[in-house]
Design an enzyme around this catalytic site. Sequence first.
Site, mmCIF file in Angstrom:
data_model
loop_
_atom_site.group_PDB
_atom_site.id
_atom_site.type_symbol
_atom_site.label_atom_id
_atom_site.label_comp_id
_atom_site.label_asym_id
_atom_site.label_seq_id
_atom_site.Cartn_x
_atom_site.Cartn_y
_atom_site.Cartn_z
ATOM 1 N N HIS A 182 34.617 86.847 104.073
ATOM 2 C CA HIS A 182 35.303 86.118 105.135
ATOM 3 C C HIS A 182 36.644 85.563 104.650
ATOM 4 C CE1 HIS A 182 36.056 83.886 108.635
ATOM 5 N NE2 HIS A 182 35.437 82.769 108.349
ATOM 6 N N CYS A 183 37.018 85.803 103.383
ATOM 7 C CA CYS A 183 38.212 85.126 102.864
ATOM 8 C C CYS A 183 39.344 86.087 102.528
ATOM 9 C CB CYS A 183 37.841 84.315 101.628
ATOM 10 S SG CYS A 183 36.711 82.977 101.992
ATOM 11 N N ILE A 184 39.151 86.907 101.485
ATOM 12 C CA ILE A 184 40.285 87.654 100.929
ATOM 13 C C ILE A 184 40.901 88.644 101.941
ATOM 14 C CG2 ILE A 184 41.087 88.970 98.910
ATOM 15 C CD1 ILE A 184 39.884 86.275 98.163
#
Length: 437
Positions: free
Chosen positions: A275-277
């Site tokens: 869900h981030c990078i």
Amino acid sequence: MTSTAHQTLLDRIATKRARIGVIGLGYVGLPLAVEFARQGFDVSGFDVDGSKVSQINAGQSYIPDVPQAELCAVVKAGRLRGTSDMAELAGMDVIDICVPTPLRKTKDPDLSYVVRAVEAVAASLKRGQLIILESTTYPGTTDEVVQPMLESRGLKADADFFLAFSPERVDPGNQTYTTRNIPKIVGGGGPAGTEAAARLYESVVERVIRVSSTRVAEMVKLLENTFRAVNIGLVNELALMCHKMDIDVWEVIDAAKTKPFGFMPFYPGPGLGGHCIPIDPHYLSWKARQNGFECRFIELAGNVNSAMPEHVVERVSEALNTARKSINGSRVHVIGVAYKKDVNDMRESPALDVLELLSKRGAQLSYSDPFVPELRHGGATLHSVDLGEALAAKPDCAVICTDHTVFDYDALVGGDTLIVDTRNALKNRQSPRIFRL
Ligand SMILES: NC(=O)c1ccc[n+]([C@@H]2O[C@H](COP(=O)([O-])OP(=O)(O)OC[C@H]3O[C@@H](n4cnc5c(N)ncnc54)[C@H](O)[C@@H]3O)[C@@H](O)[C@H]2O)c1
């Protein structure tokens, strides 16, 4: 800074009488809520997903990083309870917002979850409350979006209520660094907000770093994740280059990382996930564009990283070619589909793209992932198959997309299946049937 409301809040935090509400009980919110509860605070977890609320109240953990026994202990002790009733926010001294911040199809930020959560907070905002946003977002979200919504009913930030941004840096699956020992960055909407949020976190995490504004705190998180995205893009490009030059990129990285300064290893793979990078750098480039600035590194890394599943499929084609087979009609078994090792998180997993591309080229697909019992693919549901059974059925090719620790790699190499290894899971094992990225 020394208003009565502020002093009362600081006293309640110091004596752990502050009631804490955590909105959004996912990978970020649940570990945080449990940590506050473990340290002696009374915590209410708010989530629109009723099944999560029921599981918490039954003491059942659904996040691998939250041990069942820890959750059970704080629920039994009455320190943590789940609810979907947002009206209960009125009774909280501190409200921590940990809801998703995805992208729209256009790759623009989707702040709708944050907006809905803040609307719920604003509806019952009380003098003296501390509101902290933890969701990753672009610089300016807290002061341009959240603060005006909260002030719309007349209370003023840093005087009547207190506001801060504190990015979550948790790394799911990481056994060494957890909520308690990952340093926490705190930037307030003013000095009183910074102080209150910093004191709160100081009572549950080992180190807190105060920064001068919410914008700096927001940018810190985006720098961290953009740094990863760009460096992964660099090694992915290096992997493709090394393949052309017949050099083992993994050996190169292992040797380079012996340099004790000025180098940090990043590893190639089938593409970005989680869900981030894959998402956060787009928040930054979107905001930069609003300010007339193009983020060229972010765009370039995005292009390289998003093309990696294509390269994986190309390796599968090369591997099958050595056996005079084509992808079309071959049985290809994907090993590991979660976005990274030893987690059950499928969000943005590059394995989904690999499956999709292989299926478009006519492969018959199966997969093994003990963390992901089933997944939706092309309108159908695929079920995870035990790796031993899958190998006994002699697939034409196996592709390691995620190098979970539990897989029996010796058995895999001992068979006669062609193997494409995108993670160097078969390091130090030599065989003409192994094709590395
Ligand atoms: N997952 C990670 O590794 C990670 C690490 C650092 C930061 N973050 C950031 O933290 C934030 C949360 O991510 P996550 O992985 O925990 O997401 P998640 O999807 O696991 O959890 C979010 C939870 O919020 C709930 N929710 C959504 N809208 C709500 C609302 N209006 N009211 C109450 N509950 C609501 C959802 O039902 C869900 O349970 C994101 O901004 C993410 O970028 C995530």
